[in-house]
Enzyme design. Structure first.
Site, mmCIF file in Angstrom:
data_model
loop_
_atom_site.group_PDB
_atom_site.id
_atom_site.type_symbol
_atom_site.label_atom_id
_atom_site.label_comp_id
_atom_site.label_asym_id
_atom_site.label_seq_id
_atom_site.Cartn_x
_atom_site.Cartn_y
_atom_site.Cartn_z
ATOM 1 N N HIS A 142 14.799 -54.950 -27.425
ATOM 2 C CA HIS A 142 15.300 -56.291 -27.096
ATOM 3 C C HIS A 142 14.094 -57.237 -27.108
ATOM 4 O O HIS A 142 12.969 -56.805 -26.812
ATOM 5 C CB HIS A 142 15.911 -56.211 -25.697
ATOM 6 C CG HIS A 142 16.617 -57.433 -25.218
ATOM 7 N ND1 HIS A 142 15.966 -58.521 -24.708
ATOM 8 C CD2 HIS A 142 17.938 -57.725 -25.154
ATOM 9 C CE1 HIS A 142 16.860 -59.435 -24.343
ATOM 10 N NE2 HIS A 142 18.063 -58.974 -24.602
ATOM 11 N N ASP A 219 12.501 -49.306 -20.681
ATOM 12 C CA ASP A 219 13.416 -50.413 -20.428
ATOM 13 C C ASP A 219 14.803 -49.813 -20.194
ATOM 14 O O ASP A 219 15.476 -49.384 -21.142
ATOM 15 C CB ASP A 219 13.408 -51.359 -21.645
ATOM 16 C CG ASP A 219 14.430 -52.481 -21.505
ATOM 17 O OD1 ASP A 219 15.183 -52.496 -20.501
ATOM 18 O OD2 ASP A 219 14.474 -53.342 -22.411
ATOM 19 N N GLN A 222 19.906 -51.094 -20.304
ATOM 20 C CA GLN A 222 21.207 -50.610 -20.798
ATOM 21 C C GLN A 222 21.482 -49.164 -20.425
ATOM 22 O O GLN A 222 22.566 -48.662 -20.722
ATOM 23 C CB GLN A 222 21.270 -50.760 -22.334
ATOM 24 C CG GLN A 222 21.178 -52.174 -22.832
ATOM 25 C CD GLN A 222 22.383 -53.043 -22.451
ATOM 26 O OE1 GLN A 222 23.452 -52.541 -22.099
ATOM 27 N NE2 GLN A 222 22.213 -54.340 -22.520
ATOM 28 N N LYS A 245 23.753 -56.068 -14.928
ATOM 29 C CA LYS A 245 24.376 -55.189 -15.935
ATOM 30 C C LYS A 245 25.007 -53.956 -15.288
ATOM 31 O O LYS A 245 25.641 -53.157 -15.943
ATOM 32 C CB LYS A 245 23.348 -54.781 -16.983
ATOM 33 C CG LYS A 245 22.869 -55.982 -17.824
ATOM 34 C CD LYS A 245 22.060 -55.547 -18.998
ATOM 35 C CE LYS A 245 21.233 -56.674 -19.591
ATOM 36 N NZ LYS A 245 22.001 -57.539 -20.497
ATOM 37 N N CYS A 383 19.688 -60.572 -29.390
ATOM 38 C CA CYS A 383 18.273 -60.616 -28.984
ATOM 39 C C CYS A 383 17.514 -59.426 -29.564
ATOM 40 O O CYS A 383 16.589 -58.895 -28.932
ATOM 41 C CB CYS A 383 18.110 -60.660 -27.464
ATOM 42 S SG CYS A 383 18.842 -62.101 -26.706
#
Ligand code: PLP
Length: 425
Positions: A142, A219, A222, A245, A383
């Protein structure tokens, strides 16, 4: 919520009953927004990778805070302030448990994954990355996990190296191996691609980074909403995610950092609550995590995030992941039957994200027509412009599923795509 986790019996020598199958019908009523309509149609919310919807328990936790607990933290000697401080620190401990960090001092509250990465790039990067050093990213990243490193590389004279992906959207690990070298200072990789759904082998990649003498940042923006997370098992040095999220509020997120590394990092921002002593000559700083939480933090956000983690834990992350996977298979099967539709991102290990293009319609037109049918999906580059460049496309349409989605939502998407075909096909 009707569903309870069977995990509580574990570790007490009691037989563990198999967890009952998860059904979203038991919990959809917990989400006020799922009872609303769009353009007079039943809302099929399929943009969960952008942000998730919030259960009543999260909304109530935040309302409760403002109704009966609101005070600034870490500074008042009166009851309300001490209660607010205790609730905020309990939220930190809740996050620690959820990702299995060893110590709550490893949990820094930030605005979200983006701020967490900027914090590491500025603070750790500023202190540790020098001219000629290398940082490894991947094509899947991202923009939040690209731009802060680019800014650091420019300041420090460092070099970014990029792990390529194959046609399925999987990282090429042999290429990664070749990129690692004694100049590598950090590997920063996504755990789950928001554009393609690919689940990356972070455990193995962290081990490879460490073997090369580099640190590793994962990261988890997600992955946290869809997979059980254990930062000790992944063994990463930094792990970042956003509350919004995973059914929590916006404006709150988490930086996990291995304690010894966080304690050695300089402050990111200066201000109240991050100091020990201040004179005009000199300031000494508080220990982590306070050192990285300058100013009044997002107290209600932290409480809302803790309520969100309680909520998804009540279902059980394993059950939730299993249900989402079945729904992904159902959706992929249905979509693959649509003529002219191509799924972009077909990794063997995939979270519930389906990016696709239609040979006869631009993704933005697809999104607009679906909106008229009550179906909310995301269209664009997500993104992730380097991912789009890799496939030579400007954009995709993306349906991203959550545990509160149903086959009915998927069927509504498929029906909407038939309307797209009637208009453009
Ligand atoms: N990383 C990934 C993989 C994401 O999908 C996102 C947001 O979509 C981010 C980072 C940034 O998250 P936020 O905007 O909440 O900071």
């Amino acid at each position: 919520m009707a569903v309870t986790s069977m995990k509580s019996a574990r570790g007490r020598g009691e037989p563990v009953a198999p967890a009952p199958a998860f059904s979203p019908d038991d919990i959809r009523g917990d989400f006020p927004i799922l009872q609303t309509t769009a353009h007079g149609k039943r809302l099929a919310y399929l943009d969960n990778a952008a942000t998730s919807q919030k259960p009543q328990a999260v909304i109530a936790a935040m309302t409760r805070y403002y109704n009966s607990q609101n005070a600034n933290i870490h500074r008042g000697v009166y009851q309300l302030s001490m209660e607010a401080t205790a609730a905020y620190e309990a939220a930190r401990e809740r996050v620690r448990q959820f990702i299995n960090a060893t110590d709550s001092r490893e949990i820094v509250f930030v605005r979200g994954a983006t701020e967490a990465i900027n914090l590491v790039a500025t603070s750790w990067g500023g202190a540790n990355v020098r001219s000629g050093d290398e940082i490894i990213l991947s094509t899947l990243e991202h923009h939040s996990n690209i731009v802060p490193w680019q800014m650091l590389a420019k300041r420090a004279g460092a070099v970014l190296r990029v792990i390529p992906i194959n046609d399925a959207g999987e990282l090429c690990l042999d290429e990664y191996e070749k990129l690692l070298n004694p100049r590598t200072r950090l590997v920063a990789i996504t755990h789950v691609s928001n554009a393609l759904g690919t689940i990356t082998p972070v455990r193995r990649m962290v081990r490879m980074a460490h073997a090369a003498g580099a640190l590793a940042l994962v990261d988890g923006a997600q992955s946290v909403p869809h997979l059980p997370i254990d930062v000790q098992d992944i063994d990463c040095d930094f792990f970042v995610f956003s509350g919004h999220k995973i059914c929590g509020p916006t404006g709150i997120g988490v930086l996990y950092g291995r304690q010894a590394i966080l304690q050695a990092m300089p402050p990111y921002q200066g201000g109240g609550d991050m100091i020990e002593t201040v004179t005009f000559d000199k300031t000494t700083y508080a220990a982590a995590p306070q050192r990285f939480e300058a100013g009044t933090p997002n107290i209600s956000g932290a409480l809302g995030l803790a309520a969100a983690l309680d909520y998804v834990s009540g279902i059980g992350m394993d059950r939730l992941a299993g249900y989402e996977h079945q729904l992904l298979l159902y959706a992929q099967e249905k979509l693959s039957r649509i003529k002219g539709l191509k799924i972009v991102g077909t990794a063997a290990e995939k979270a519930a994200v389906i990016s696709f293009v239609l040979s006869y319609a631009h993704p933005h037109d697809v999104g607009t027509i679906l909106d008229g049918q009550g179906v909310a999906i995301r269209t664009g580059h997500h993104c992730c412009q380097p991912v789009m460049d890799r496939y030579g496309i400007p954009a995709t349409a993306r349906a991203s599923l959550a545990f509160y989605n149903t086959r009915e939502d998927v069927d509504q998407l498929v029906l909407g795509l038939e309307t797209v075909k009637e208009v453009f096909g």
